[in-house]
Design an enzyme around this catalytic site. Sequence first.
Site, PDB file in Angstrom:
ATOM      1  N   TYR A  16       0.814  -1.223   0.000  1.00 54.39           N
ATOM      2  CA  TYR A  16       0.000   0.000   0.000  1.00 54.39           C
ATOM      3  C   TYR A  16       0.844   1.267   0.000  1.00 54.39           C
ATOM      4  O   TYR A  16       0.313   2.370  -0.084  1.00 54.39           O
ATOM      5  CB  TYR A  16      -0.931   0.019   1.216  1.00 54.39           C
ATOM      6  CG  TYR A  16      -1.949  -1.089   1.198  1.00 54.39           C
ATOM      7  CD1 TYR A  16      -3.026  -1.054   0.313  1.00 54.39           C
ATOM      8  CD2 TYR A  16      -1.845  -2.175   2.059  1.00 54.39           C
ATOM      9  CE1 TYR A  16      -3.961  -2.070   0.280  1.00 54.39           C
ATOM     10  CE2 TYR A  16      -2.782  -3.203   2.037  1.00 54.39           C
ATOM     11  CZ  TYR A  16      -3.834  -3.141   1.147  1.00 54.39           C
ATOM     12  OH  TYR A  16      -4.763  -4.159   1.127  1.00 54.39           O
ATOM     13  N   HIS A  21      -4.651   6.223  -1.257  1.00 57.90           N
ATOM     14  CA  HIS A  21      -5.348   6.075   0.021  1.00 57.90           C
ATOM     15  C   HIS A  21      -4.411   6.343   1.208  1.00 57.90           C
ATOM     16  O   HIS A  21      -4.869   6.526   2.331  1.00 57.90           O
ATOM     17  CB  HIS A  21      -5.921   4.651   0.127  1.00 57.90           C
ATOM     18  CG  HIS A  21      -7.327   4.592   0.636  1.00 57.90           C
ATOM     19  ND1 HIS A  21      -8.157   5.688   0.741  1.00 57.90           N
ATOM     20  CD2 HIS A  21      -8.069   3.544   1.087  1.00 57.90           C
ATOM     21  CE1 HIS A  21      -9.334   5.309   1.232  1.00 57.90           C
ATOM     22  NE2 HIS A  21      -9.311   4.018   1.451  1.00 57.90           N
ATOM     23  N   TYR A  65      -5.816  -1.119   9.357  1.00 61.28           N
ATOM     24  CA  TYR A  65      -6.426  -0.969   8.037  1.00 61.28           C
ATOM     25  C   TYR A  65      -7.506   0.093   8.107  1.00 61.28           C
ATOM     26  O   TYR A  65      -8.071   0.387   9.157  1.00 61.28           O
ATOM     27  CB  TYR A  65      -6.947  -2.299   7.451  1.00 61.28           C
ATOM     28  CG  TYR A  65      -5.800  -3.206   7.059  1.00 61.28           C
ATOM     29  CD1 TYR A  65      -5.131  -3.029   5.854  1.00 61.28           C
ATOM     30  CD2 TYR A  65      -5.361  -4.191   7.932  1.00 61.28           C
ATOM     31  CE1 TYR A  65      -4.047  -3.825   5.518  1.00 61.28           C
ATOM     32  CE2 TYR A  65      -4.269  -4.994   7.600  1.00 61.28           C
ATOM     33  CZ  TYR A  65      -3.618  -4.794   6.388  1.00 61.28           C
ATOM     34  OH  TYR A  65      -2.530  -5.564   6.064  1.00 61.28           O
ATOM     35  N   ASN A  67     -10.639   0.752   7.311  1.00 56.80           N
ATOM     36  CA  ASN A  67     -12.026   0.740   7.784  1.00 56.80           C
ATOM     37  C   ASN A  67     -12.160   0.475   9.281  1.00 56.80           C
ATOM     38  O   ASN A  67     -13.277   0.426   9.798  1.00 56.80           O
ATOM     39  CB  ASN A  67     -12.879  -0.255   6.966  1.00 56.80           C
ATOM     40  CG  ASN A  67     -12.313  -1.663   7.009  1.00 56.80           C
ATOM     41  OD1 ASN A  67     -11.283  -1.906   7.630  1.00 56.80           O
ATOM     42  ND2 ASN A  67     -12.987  -2.582   6.343  1.00 56.80           N
ATOM     43  N   ASN A 113     -14.126   5.628   4.326  1.00 54.35           N
ATOM     44  CA  ASN A 113     -14.257   4.528   5.294  1.00 54.35           C
ATOM     45  C   ASN A 113     -13.521   4.794   6.600  1.00 54.35           C
ATOM     46  O   ASN A 113     -14.006   4.465   7.688  1.00 54.35           O
ATOM     47  CB  ASN A 113     -13.740   3.217   4.691  1.00 54.35           C
ATOM     48  CG  ASN A 113     -14.656   2.672   3.615  1.00 54.35           C
ATOM     49  OD1 ASN A 113     -15.823   3.050   3.548  1.00 54.35           O
ATOM     50  ND2 ASN A 113     -14.141   1.817   2.764  1.00 54.35           N
TER      51      ASN A 113
END
Length: 197
Positions: A16, A21, A65, A67, A113
């Site tokens: 990531y 994001h 993470y 969410n 989120n």
Amino acid sequence: MDKYLICGLGNPGAEYSGTRHNAGYMVLDAFAKASNICFEDKRYGYVAQTTLKGRKIILLKPTTYMNLSGNAVRYWLDKENIDQSRLLVISDDVALPTGVLRLKGRGSNGGHNGLGHIQQLIGQDYARLRMGIGNDYPRGGQIDWVLGRFTEDDMSLMMPAIEQAVEIVKSFVLAGINVTMNQFNSKKPKCREQQQE
């Protein structure tokens, strides 16, 4: 000593790194580098600490993470006994053009989120800095877009934005949310997001 929690949202792991994001992570990495401090792997997140003119700053990159970001924010607020008024959350935002910043003292999660989960656990009354990542994707392509990496052209817009975001964090800690909003939000053109609110 007054304490502040600055949370940059993102997803942990090399896969990531550098994705849209993870814009929040990128701001905190830049802040830590400028402050010559390192992150340690602690409960619910990578954490680094520094001081600025007698104020303690705790940088948090949640490892829950995206969410489940609220778990990390709530834990560190409680652990360090930090008032919510001294929390700033930095996130990416597809509703803003790449490199455009928008600082707000409170508000909805805008469909994000990470902000959504934080809101579930602590409500809407916290400052947030949204970093535009653009939305040049086809219908149904949002997930691939936000988990995609910034292009070189994107980074030419993001690097100045990240530097400005570091200055916004410092101003938030030293001068407060209202002064900081007045100083920095006026530097940006009005965009679609404001017309919808």
